[in-house]
Motif scaffolding. Structure first.
Motif, PDB file in Angstrom:
ATOM      1  N   GLY A  23      53.679  39.831  54.924  1.00 31.20           N
ATOM      2  CA  GLY A  23      54.945  39.660  55.605  1.00 31.20           C
ATOM      3  C   GLY A  23      55.306  40.940  56.302  1.00 31.20           C
ATOM      4  N   VAL A  24      56.539  41.345  56.138  1.00 32.62           N
ATOM      5  CA  VAL A  24      56.990  42.563  56.760  1.00 32.62           C
ATOM      6  C   VAL A  24      56.533  43.741  55.947  1.00 32.62           C
ATOM      7  CG1 VAL A  24      58.974  41.445  57.783  1.00 32.62           C
ATOM      8  CG2 VAL A  24      59.175  42.468  55.527  1.00 32.62           C
ATOM      9  N   ASP A  25      56.408  44.889  56.604  1.00 30.28           N
ATOM     10  CA  ASP A  25      56.016  46.106  55.921  1.00 30.28           C
ATOM     11  C   ASP A  25      57.264  46.798  55.420  1.00 30.28           C
ATOM     12  OD1 ASP A  25      54.475  48.047  54.914  1.00 30.28           O
ATOM     13  OD2 ASP A  25      53.529  48.643  56.802  1.00 30.28           O
ATOM     14  N   GLU A  26      57.056  47.969  54.796  1.00 32.02           N
ATOM     15  CA  GLU A  26      58.181  48.707  54.238  1.00 32.02           C
ATOM     16  C   GLU A  26      59.147  49.090  55.345  1.00 32.02           C
ATOM     17  OE1 GLU A  26      59.705  49.791  50.662  1.00 32.02           O
ATOM     18  OE2 GLU A  26      57.623  49.247  50.916  1.00 32.02           O
ATOM     19  N   VAL A  27      60.434  48.790  55.145  1.00 33.22           N
ATOM     20  CA  VAL A  27      61.450  49.123  56.128  1.00 33.22           C
ATOM     21  C   VAL A  27      62.497  49.982  55.470  1.00 33.22           C
ATOM     22  CG1 VAL A  27      61.076  47.065  57.488  1.00 33.22           C
ATOM     23  CG2 VAL A  27      62.707  47.011  55.611  1.00 33.22           C
ATOM     24  N   VAL A 119      62.172  37.066  44.358  1.00 32.54           N
ATOM     25  CA  VAL A 119      60.990  37.835  44.753  1.00 32.54           C
ATOM     26  C   VAL A 119      60.111  36.970  45.639  1.00 32.54           C
ATOM     27  CG1 VAL A 119      58.945  39.050  43.937  1.00 32.54           C
ATOM     28  CG2 VAL A 119      61.078  39.193  42.649  1.00 32.54           C
ATOM     29  N   GLU A 120      59.739  37.501  46.788  1.00 35.37           N
ATOM     30  CA  GLU A 120      58.876  36.797  47.723  1.00 35.37           C
ATOM     31  C   GLU A 120      57.486  37.429  47.738  1.00 35.37           C
ATOM     32  OE1 GLU A 120      60.833  36.926  51.449  1.00 35.37           O
ATOM     33  OE2 GLU A 120      62.417  35.509  50.889  1.00 35.37           O
ATOM     34  N   PRO A 121      56.488  36.713  48.246  1.00 33.92           N
ATOM     35  CA  PRO A 121      55.141  37.291  48.288  1.00 33.92           C
ATOM     36  C   PRO A 121      55.066  38.590  49.074  1.00 33.92           C
ATOM     37  CG  PRO A 121      55.053  34.930  48.676  1.00 33.92           C
ATOM     38  CD  PRO A 121      56.496  35.299  48.667  1.00 33.92           C
ATOM     39  N   ASP A 122      55.937  38.758  50.073  1.00 34.61           N
ATOM     40  CA  ASP A 122      55.898  39.961  50.892  1.00 34.61           C
ATOM     41  C   ASP A 122      56.984  40.965  50.515  1.00 34.61           C
ATOM     42  OD1 ASP A 122      57.989  38.451  51.720  1.00 34.61           O
ATOM     43  OD2 ASP A 122      57.658  38.734  53.862  1.00 34.61           O
ATOM     44  N   SER A 123      57.554  40.842  49.318  1.00 34.61           N
ATOM     45  CA  SER A 123      58.623  41.751  48.913  1.00 34.61           C
ATOM     46  C   SER A 123      58.087  43.167  48.773  1.00 34.61           C
ATOM     47  CB  SER A 123      59.225  41.296  47.578  1.00 34.61           C
ATOM     48  OG  SER A 123      59.910  40.076  47.720  1.00 34.61           O
ATOM     49  N   ARG A 186      56.902  37.754  37.719  1.00 30.90           N
ATOM     50  CA  ARG A 186      56.593  37.183  39.028  1.00 30.90           C
ATOM     51  C   ARG A 186      55.392  37.873  39.688  1.00 30.90           C
ATOM     52  NH1 ARG A 186      57.303  32.520  41.874  1.00 30.90           N
ATOM     53  NH2 ARG A 186      57.720  32.915  44.064  1.00 30.90           N
ATOM     54  N   ILE A 187      55.286  39.197  39.542  1.00 34.59           N
ATOM     55  CA  ILE A 187      54.234  39.944  40.237  1.00 34.59           C
ATOM     56  C   ILE A 187      53.383  40.713  39.235  1.00 34.59           C
ATOM     57  CG2 ILE A 187      55.580  40.147  42.354  1.00 34.59           C
ATOM     58  CD1 ILE A 187      56.256  43.007  41.529  1.00 34.59           C
TER      59      ILE A 187
END
Length: 497
Positions: A23-27, A119-123, A186-187
């Motif tokens: 998903g998105v990278d670290e922001v 928690v999402e896969p790209d969290s 979750r992870i």
């Protein structure tokens, strides 16, 4: 050229490529999308709202059934919220430190489930930080209001305001535990890879969970069996109920305190003793004394002591052996290096001691209720370590050979919660090994003799940027790439140059 895409790329000149992300990278920490904000509001508010609604209903029901006026409703609601979070209360001159575990356990489970769903896969790490902060911030706000209400209601009802530091510490600790547990579950596979835990530590952690739940399950079975044996005495405890509302209240009170009694029974099963003020009971002795007139307490033996109670010690012995067998199957423990077995016993003992400390406390004129925690810790560790080592030795000799690889610790349904590197590189068979360094960057461990792509970083992403800005189509390219042609044999022309 018929070579695969992956054969055109390799690590050159110390350049590093970022770890692939789904998903998105670290922001930036200050960047928050409306969708994530809505999820965080649910994390912060839904468990607290449900708990507060239940407390309000129970408080109003108790006041109305007792025929009392509603002048102390706000104080009763504030006291109920604090009691659910294990904050000791003082009503008049009576200290109530023994608080029911069942509502607290349900609330922690609800908060942990809410955090796990967020928690999402790209969290990223920032997203996880937001989740933990939201899970703690919402209940803290309600606790602050309840403390103020309790201070104001102390002039109407005999409720002394509790210590604010103790109240905030209990709330922070419980919801921090819930948030961390929900995120870890979750992870968990991704976290194990990130922390680079040795296999014996992971095996010991899972073994501790299994052994702890087995002890609690056996203690619950013993408690229910003792209750059924003494069920004729239950009618005596309802004589003071008065009416149907009193009967319902005593029943709910017994159910709420059932986990507390189960934890005390764990101490009895392992050979320690449980204390109820001046009374105590164990597998070796019973000391009589006053106990609360609650239906659940008929399960507590009042004597005389029976010799066959010693047979209960077979339960922790069997659980210890099973733990050793589990560690033999799920770790690389050797007879001369049983690190997973010892870690499992130690972690289970620590968890049960913490649970025993929470399950005990002061109960008004009855005195202290609980376990002798230092002795309890030593006994639990001994029961899980010594028979566990025996089970490990037996398994290594007759069942599982030395050096067996550790078992898989994750389920197939959580594959979306970690980076599956093997699946990511299935399309690029020329890469033999992809490794990640300490900063989360990968590099290729292979040799290639063809053309290579050299890259130079010409721009950096700003530290704080919104996800929309970062992923918009107008984002400038960050690499200035140059293809370097390798020397090709003269007698091997390549079509399509």
């Amino acid at each position: 050229m018929s070579s695969s895409r992956n054969s055109l790329v390799r690590r050159t000149g110390g350049s590093r490529a970022p770890k692939p992300h789904r998903g998105v990278d670290e922001v930036g920490f200050l960047s928050l999308t409306p969708e994530r904000a809505r999820v965080l509001v649910l994390v912060a508010g839904r468990p607290a709202a449900i708990a507060l609604a239940v407390v309000v209903i129970l408080a109003l029901g108790a006041l109305l059934s007792a025929g009392s006026d509603l002048a102390g409703t706000s104080g009763a609601i504030a006291a109920g919220w604090l009691a659910v979070h294990q904050v000791p209360l003082t009503i008049g001159k009576t200290t109530l430190g023994l608080l029911p575990l069942l509502p607290t356990a349900l609330l922690v489970w609800l908060a942990g489930r809410e955090c796990a769903r967020a928690v999402e896969p790209d969290s990223t790490r920032v997203d996880l930080g937001w989740i933990v902060g939201a899970a703690v911030a919402g209940p803290l706000l309600v606790t602050a209001v309840c403390l103020a209400v309790a201070e104001d209601a102390s002039g109407v009802i005999a409720l002394q305001p509790p210590n604010p530091l103790a109240a905030f510490a209990w709330v922070i600790g419980l919801y921090l535990l819930a948030a961390v547990a929900g995120i870890v579950i979750r992870i968990r596979r991704r976290l194990v890879v990130l922390l680079r835990l040795p296999d014996w530590a992971v095996s010991g952690l899972y073994g501790a969970g299994r052994s702890g739940f087995r002890l609690l399950g056996c203690a619950a079975a013993v408690t229910v069996l003792s209750f059924l044996v003494h069920v004729p005495r239950v009618g005596e405890t309802y004589h003071s109920a008065g009416n149907a509302a009193g009967v319902i209240g005593l029943t709910l009170l017994s159910l709420a305190y059932l986990p507390n009694l189960v934890v005390q029974t764990v101490g009895v099963v392992v050979g320690s003793s449980a204390q109820f003020g001046a009374a105590s009971f164990g597998v070796f002795s019973v000391v009589g004394g006053p106990i609360p007139a609650v239906p659940l307490m008929v399960a507590v033996p009042t004597g005389p002591w029976a010799w066959w109670w010693v047979a209960l010690l077979l339960l922790p012995a069997a659980i210890g052996v099973l733990g050793g067998l589990d560690c033999a199957r799920n770790s690389t423990d050797r007879i001369d290096a049983p690190w997973a077995t010892l870690t499992s016993a130690a972690l289970a003992a620590v968890a049960l001691v913490v649970l025993g400390a929470i399950a005990g406390g002061e109960l008004g004129t009855f005195g202290r209720v609980g376990l002798d925690l230092p002795i309890f810790a030593v006994i639990v560790f001994a029961w899980l370590a010594v028979p566990g080592y025996a089970g490990l030795v037996f398994a290594r000799w007759f069942i599982v050979p030395v050096g067996a690889p550790p078992a898989e610790y994750t389920d197939s349904d959580d594959d979306e919660c970690y980076y599956d590197d093997d699946a990511y590189y299935d399309d690029y068979p020329d890469v033999d090994h992809a490794h990640y360094d300490d900063d989360g960057y990968y590099y290729y461990d292979h040799e290639y003799d063809g053309p290579e792509l050299e890259g130079e970083l010409v721009d950096e992403r700003p530290a704080i940027a919104s996800r929309h800005e970062y992923h918009s189509e107008t984002t400038p390219d960050i690499l200035d790439a140059e293809v370097v042609e390798a020397d090709l044999p003269d007698n091997d022309p390549v079509d399509g140059r």
